[in-house]
Design a protein around this motif. Structure first.
Motif, PDB file in Angstrom:
ATOM      1  N   GLN A   1      -2.994   5.108   2.191  1.00  0.00           N
ATOM      2  CA  GLN A   1      -4.141   5.059   1.024  1.00  0.00           C
ATOM      3  C   GLN A   1      -3.617   6.435   0.211  1.00  0.00           C
ATOM      4  O   GLN A   1      -4.542   6.799  -0.557  1.00  0.00           O
ATOM      5  CB  GLN A   1      -5.464   5.141   1.602  1.00  0.00           C
ATOM      6  CG  GLN A   1      -5.842   3.920   2.357  1.00  0.00           C
ATOM      7  CD  GLN A   1      -7.264   4.096   2.935  1.00  0.00           C
ATOM      8  OE1 GLN A   1      -8.055   3.166   2.435  1.00  0.00           O
ATOM      9  NE2 GLN A   1      -7.748   5.008   3.445  1.00  0.00           N
ATOM     10  N   THR A   2      -2.606   6.985   0.573  1.00  0.00           N
ATOM     11  CA  THR A   2      -2.083   8.117  -0.339  1.00  0.00           C
ATOM     12  C   THR A   2      -0.629   8.417  -0.170  1.00  0.00           C
ATOM     13  O   THR A   2       0.055   7.598   0.375  1.00  0.00           O
ATOM     14  CB  THR A   2      -2.754   9.613   0.469  1.00  0.00           C
ATOM     15  OG1 THR A   2      -2.517  10.639  -0.342  1.00  0.00           O
ATOM     16  CG2 THR A   2      -2.084   9.891   1.870  1.00  0.00           C
ATOM     17  N   ASP A   3       0.059   9.305  -0.857  1.00  0.00           N
ATOM     18  CA  ASP A   3       1.339   9.715  -1.068  1.00  0.00           C
ATOM     19  C   ASP A   3       1.741  10.144   0.271  1.00  0.00           C
ATOM     20  O   ASP A   3       1.114  11.334   0.738  1.00  0.00           O
ATOM     21  CB  ASP A   3       1.588  10.526  -2.103  1.00  0.00           C
ATOM     22  CG  ASP A   3       3.077  10.783  -2.276  1.00  0.00           C
ATOM     23  OD1 ASP A   3       4.016   9.983  -2.037  1.00  0.00           O
ATOM     24  OD2 ASP A   3       3.389  11.959  -2.584  1.00  0.00           O
TER      25      ASP A   3
ATOM     26  N   ASN B   1       0.811   3.667  -3.454  1.00  0.00           N
ATOM     27  CA  ASN B   1       0.131   5.134  -3.322  1.00  0.00           C
ATOM     28  C   ASN B   1       1.154   5.926  -3.536  1.00  0.00           C
ATOM     29  O   ASN B   1       0.978   7.151  -3.120  1.00  0.00           O
ATOM     30  CB  ASN B   1      -0.636   5.170  -2.223  1.00  0.00           C
ATOM     31  CG  ASN B   1      -1.831   4.220  -2.203  1.00  0.00           C
ATOM     32  OD1 ASN B   1      -2.803   4.544  -3.169  1.00  0.00           O
ATOM     33  ND2 ASN B   1      -1.956   3.090  -1.556  1.00  0.00           N
TER      34      ASN B   1
ATOM     35  N   SER C   1       0.940  -1.134   0.134  1.00  0.00           N
ATOM     36  CA  SER C   1       0.000  -0.100   0.020  1.00  0.00           C
ATOM     37  C   SER C   1       0.985   1.009   0.126  1.00  0.00           C
ATOM     38  O   SER C   1       0.558   2.308  -0.557  1.00  0.00           O
ATOM     39  CB  SER C   1      -0.898   0.073   1.438  1.00  0.00           C
ATOM     40  OG  SER C   1      -0.223  -0.125   2.341  1.00  0.00           O
TER      41      SER C   1
END
Length: 533
Positions: free
Chosen positions: A356-358, A229, A225
């Motif tokens: 769930q994100t950079d 991402n 993950s």
């Protein structure tokens, strides 16, 4: 009440009731009585009657122990105006019977106690019991229900404890198969990272993440993950720390499942030079803590057998027995400056999180000289996760705690933290941590009961920089009420709590956020029957 007005408007007669001879006659002195005055007079009498009624009603609603200002006035006026008694309609004998406690043994082997409200009502109606017998039967039924509810709640907590503390056979299978693969397959024994990428491990121009875990499947989800991402995966360096028994399965997994262009390092604790030199305070503290817990707690059977404590207190003690609270993987974060002596800044990740994100913007946050960038947990309305203050974790009835800390000060979250290692090295955070762990052990775990967060709250006191809650959403292992949409919108989600996503007790609507990073067609995953249930 009858109201008669003479045609000349000179007399107004008020009759109290039908059939009574007494009446009140009011003579109007002036012939100039206006209809407006008459209207206001009638309105006043109507309001007065309604007011008396309200006084009586409010008094009844307030009850015997509560008395509002209006209710109290009504209680004083009611006997005089309405001629009613203040005595309760409930016979005194019922109160006396219900106030008498019942012991557990008094209800054993009894077959005449109603099991439901319906049975109770039938018994009372058919038996023609007096008030005393009614109260006795009611007390027996309610007491029996309370005992059964308590026992059921404790059993629930015990089953949850067993389910959350045990290693699922699928994960055990995965570790064994990967260890066997490491022995038989040279491709599973690759150096991680390759020789040409080793300089990146100490290069502060990269984004360095640290993951400490002995769970291969959980570590694989965090790593996948994180890289998937990332907007610049070629700048990502993930340092995976594990223990001796999990090192070969962990190395085999990441050797056979590379996440290029990201750089993955897998090391066991015994591979760190610092960890092998002399005495390591965290290991000594863990050993003492384990000995104290085994004597102080008495094991799960002794905890459950306690008949005086409330179910929630029993649940807290069961949770204290969880292996993770005495795991070296849980405590090792306090030694990050020594383990990574060449690095200036790292982001530490728990193995029950999903990225769930950079995360690269975390490196642009100005820490203002602070050591630990973390999300505060005192701004939410729920009582389990985001409404925590120091009093939620530390025992402020102990003078050592109450004299040094403010119970209403905000707590913060472990699980996704930015650590400025350069700033950390200028402090005594690590030694403070070990001092308080030792104090807790000496006091028979009376300063706090669970985990690494309480001593962390103490050790990092005054060294925490608050970051936006977007970066760390907590409680996915505690609260089933967390919505899928809210969780999906967070930068990092954390399955802290018992309902880990790799367990059968995980919340079904949240588990897909974790399983989406598992390839269920993979040979090892399929052969161990790991499914997206």
């Amino acid at each position: 009440m009858l109201l008669q007005i003479s045609p000349s408007l000179r007399h107004v007669t008020v009759l109290p009731g039908k059939g009574l001879k007494e009446f009140i006659k009011v003579k109007v002195a002036s012939r100039r009585l206006s209809y407006r005055m008459l209207f206001y007079s009638l309105l006043f009498f109507t309001f007065l009657l309604r007011f008396v009624f309200v006084l009586t009603a409010v008094d009844n609603i307030d009850g015997e122990n509560k008395c509002s200002s209006i209710g109290c006035l009504g209680k004083k006026l009611r006997p005089k105006i309405l001629g009613r008694s203040l005595e309760s309609n409930v016979p005194e004998v019922i109160y006396k019977i219900l106030d008498q406690p019942l012991g557990k043994n008094e209800l054993e082997q009894r077959t005449d106690i109603p099991q439901t409200l319906e049975e109770f009502m039938v018994l009372i109606k058919e038996g023609g019991y007096d008030a005393k017998t009614f109260a006795i039967k009611l007390r027996e039924m309610v007491t029996l229900m309370e005992q059964r509810t308590r026992e059921a709640k404790i059993q629930e907590y015990l089953y949850r404890h067993v389910a959350s503390s045990s290693i699922p056979k699928q994960l055990h299978c995965l570790g064994l198969k990967l260890a066997n693969e490491h022995t038989n397959n040279a491709a599973a024994r690759l150096q991680l990272p390759s020789a040409e990428l080793v300089p990146a491990l100490v290069d502060n121009n990269y984004f360095h993440y640290v993951l400490a875990s002995d769970n291969v499947l959980a570590a694989s989800v965090v790593a996948k993950s994180l890289v998937r991402n990332s907007l610049r995966p070629q700048k990502v360096v993930l340092h995976v720390i594990t223990d001796r028994k999990t090192y070969y399965p962990m190395q085999a997994w990441f050797s056979l499942h590379p996440l290029s262009p990201a750089i993955i390092e897998v090391k066991a604790l015994h591979h760190f030079d610092w960890f092998t030199k002399g005495k390591v305070p965290v290991l000594e503290a863990m050993e003492k803590d384990q000995n104290v817990r085994s004597q102080f707690r008495g094991g799960s059977s002794a905890i459950v057998a306690n008949t005086t404590e409330k179910p929630r207190a029993i649940a807290a003690k069961l949770q204290a027995l969880s292996p993770k609270y005495n795991s070296v993987m849980n405590h090792i974060r306090i030694h990050l400056p020594e383990l990574f002596s060449s690095l200036s800044k790292v982001v530490f990740l728990d193995d029950d999180i999903v990225v769930q994100t950079d995360l690269s913007p975390l490196w642009d946050i100005d820490m203002n000289g602070k050591v630990n960038g973390a999300v505060e947990t005192c701004s939410g309305e729920d009582k389990y996760v985001m409404s925590k203050r120091l009093k939620s974790y530390l025992n402020f009835s102990h003078p050592l705690i109450s004299q040094n800390f403010d119970p209403n000060e905000c707590a913060w979250a472990y699980g996704m933290n930015i650590f400025d290692l350069d700033a950390w090295r200028k402090t005594n955070i690590s030694s403070t941590y070990h001092y308080w762990v030792e104090q807790n052990i000496r006091s028979d775990l009376s300063l706090w009961q669970l985990g690494t967060l309480p001593p962390g709250l103490i050790a990092f006191h005054g060294h925490v920089h608050t970051i936006d809650p977007f970066w760390h959403m907590l409680g996915l292992g505690y609260q089933e009420s967390t919505s899928f949409a809210d969780a999906k919108g967070a930068g990092v989600i954390h399955f802290n709590g018992r309902a880990k996503p790799w367990l059968d007790i995980a919340f079904p609507h949240l588990r897909p956020l974790w399983t989406k990073y598992i390839d269920f067609s993979d040979y090892f995953i399929k052969s161990c029957h790991i499914k997206a249930l």
